[in-house]
Write an enzyme that holds these catalytic residues in place. Structure first.
Site, PDB file in Angstrom:
ATOM      1  N   HIS A   3      47.009  35.117  40.350  1.00 43.07           N
ATOM      2  CA  HIS A   3      48.024  36.682  41.257  1.00 43.07           C
ATOM      3  C   HIS A   3      49.417  36.076  41.432  1.00 43.07           C
ATOM      4  O   HIS A   3      50.611  36.869  41.992  1.00 43.07           O
ATOM      5  CB  HIS A   3      47.846  36.635  42.659  1.00 43.07           C
ATOM      6  CG  HIS A   3      46.057  37.465  42.687  1.00 43.07           C
ATOM      7  ND1 HIS A   3      45.441  38.853  42.019  1.00 43.07           N
ATOM      8  CD2 HIS A   3      44.637  37.098  42.968  1.00 43.07           C
ATOM      9  CE1 HIS A   3      44.633  39.509  42.237  1.00 43.07           C
ATOM     10  NE2 HIS A   3      43.725  38.203  42.545  1.00 43.07           N
ATOM     11  N   ASP A  11      37.625  37.933  36.205  1.00 43.49           N
ATOM     12  CA  ASP A  11      37.691  38.003  38.226  1.00 43.49           C
ATOM     13  C   ASP A  11      37.674  38.965  38.871  1.00 43.49           C
ATOM     14  O   ASP A  11      37.950  40.883  37.675  1.00 43.49           O
ATOM     15  CB  ASP A  11      39.403  37.065  38.458  1.00 43.49           C
ATOM     16  CG  ASP A  11      39.360  36.934  39.637  1.00 43.49           C
ATOM     17  OD1 ASP A  11      38.783  35.676  40.388  1.00 43.49           O
ATOM     18  OD2 ASP A  11      39.502  37.825  40.886  1.00 43.49           O
ATOM     19  N   HIS A  40      38.909  40.452  40.543  1.00 42.61           N
ATOM     20  CA  HIS A  40      40.248  41.074  41.200  1.00 42.61           C
ATOM     21  C   HIS A  40      41.266  41.385  40.077  1.00 42.61           C
ATOM     22  O   HIS A  40      41.199  40.114  39.506  1.00 42.61           O
ATOM     23  CB  HIS A  40      40.829  40.274  42.495  1.00 42.61           C
ATOM     24  CG  HIS A  40      40.002  39.912  43.105  1.00 42.61           C
ATOM     25  ND1 HIS A  40      39.406  39.300  43.408  1.00 42.61           N
ATOM     26  CD2 HIS A  40      39.890  41.429  44.538  1.00 42.61           C
ATOM     27  CE1 HIS A  40      39.057  39.138  45.220  1.00 42.61           C
ATOM     28  NE2 HIS A  40      39.536  40.055  45.509  1.00 42.61           N
ATOM     29  N   ASP A  69      33.545  35.240  41.002  1.00 37.09           N
ATOM     30  CA  ASP A  69      33.972  36.717  42.589  1.00 37.09           C
ATOM     31  C   ASP A  69      32.935  37.287  41.800  1.00 37.09           C
ATOM     32  O   ASP A  69      33.029  38.040  42.763  1.00 37.09           O
ATOM     33  CB  ASP A  69      35.245  36.542  42.862  1.00 37.09           C
ATOM     34  CG  ASP A  69      36.345  36.514  42.582  1.00 37.09           C
ATOM     35  OD1 ASP A  69      35.654  36.376  41.011  1.00 37.09           O
ATOM     36  OD2 ASP A  69      37.417  36.779  43.001  1.00 37.09           O
TER      37      ASP A  69
END
Length: 337
Positions: free
Chosen positions: A158, A193, A195, A282
């Site tokens: 990120h 991931d 996200h 995740d």
């Protein structure tokens, strides 16, 4: 497989983040390391610490003023009367034009996209060690290893070139990809991931020499909200070098693996000769973020599908938060190699 890890990464211990306006304990905890290392040690492979490659490989993708900010902001913040115990921004620019503030508060807002990347006295050292970990894994692959695992914490995908966010400060996957690219490799980053890897996408969006592919929960109702949509293909020299594969909330093994097959097809068609696997765990059905529903056998299938590509691969740890199966999921992926 060689695992690269630096115990200095434990020192970063963020206390909270804001989620839907509520103050909550930060899930990006040092204890994640123990679960991941436990899996590595069960597998019996060597664990090595990265040598210090210095700032130059970090500065290859992160501008100097951002590195200066990260390394010095905590000390500056502590000089503010009544400052919080961690650096947390309270203002953000609507857009970044030519202005660059001199104040610590203004720079925090400029360089931190959200409130989930608090900076303490130990954050810079841990983020620096995390980046060095990814760099050494890349060097091992350049030296002939077929695969190397970088146990990076804090994660990185990120982090944009000039901003932190989402628990991330330095973009470890991007730093590793640049290291490989500088050595003459044609690199693809495949991000699995939960996200969207918005920082990684942003870092390479206008470049045509690194392909970025991301599978993730659809951002229309999920972090990072503003990036990760199907129509983001890159721009300028990078047009066609970005692929997003957003998935409906709750997607399980079959849907995830179907999207992964599309991502792998893109990597192969693009002609990558080396892969950076941005490995988030995740997407697991029991992860605290509860966005997707991949099972432990599903992670094993992800590992097998990526390994079957036959490319040298740098595996960089991204997300994956504390639950009983965190280590099992890592082991499921890595056993494919």
């Amino acid at each position: 497989m060689i695992t690269v890890f630096d115990d200095a990464q434990r020192a970063h211990d963020p206390q909270f983040f804001l989620s839907s306006g509520a103050r909550k304990p930060c899930p990006e905890q040092p204890a994640r390391i123990d679960a991941l290392l436990g899996a590595v040690r069960r597998m019996g492979g060597p664990v090595v610490q990265a040598p210090d490659a210095g700032l130059a490989p970090i500065l290859a993708v992160h501008p100097a003023r951002y590195v200066t900010f990260l390394s010095g902001i905590y000390e500056r913040w502590m000089r503010i009367d009544g400052a919080s115990a961690e650096v947390i921004p309270n203002v953000h620019p609507a857009s970044r034009l030519d202005g660059y503030p001199l104040s610590a508060v203004g720079q925090a807002g400029f360089h931190m996209t959200d409130t989930s990347c608090p900076i303490s006295a130990q954050t810079w050292g841990a983020a620096y060690a995390s980046a060095q970990t990814a760099l050494h894994a890349a060097d091992l692959v350049l030296g002939g290893e077929n695969a190397a695992y970088a146990l990076c914490r804090p994660p990185g995908h990120h982090a944009f070139a000039e901003s932190a966010g989402g628990f991330c400060y330095l973009n470890n996957s991007g730093i590793a990809a640049q290291r490989l690219t500088d050595a003459g490799r044609r690199v693809a980053i495949l991000d699995v991931d939960l996200h969207h890897g918005n920082g990684t996408q942003g870092m390479f969006y206008a470049r045509g020499d690194v392909l970025t592919v991301s599978l993730h929960a659809h951002p229309e109702r999920f972090y990072p909200f503003f990036w990760g949509y199907e129509g983001e293909f890159g721009e300028g020299a990078g047009l066609g070098a970005n692929l997003n594969l957003p998935l409906p909330r709750g997607t399980g093994d079959a849907g995830f693996l179907d999207a992964l097959a599309q991502g792998i097809e893109k990597v192969q068609a693009w002609g990558a000769d080396t892969l950076v696997l941005a490995l988030g765990l995740d997407a697991f059905e029991g992860d605290p973020f509860a966005g997707l529903s991949v099972t432990t056998p599903g992670f094993a299938a992800i590992g097998r599908a990526v390994a079957a590509m036959g490319l040298p691969v740098v595996i960089v740890q991204e997300g994956g938060y504390l639950c009983d199966q965190l280590g099992d999921n890592l082991e499921a992926v890595l056993r494919a190699w």
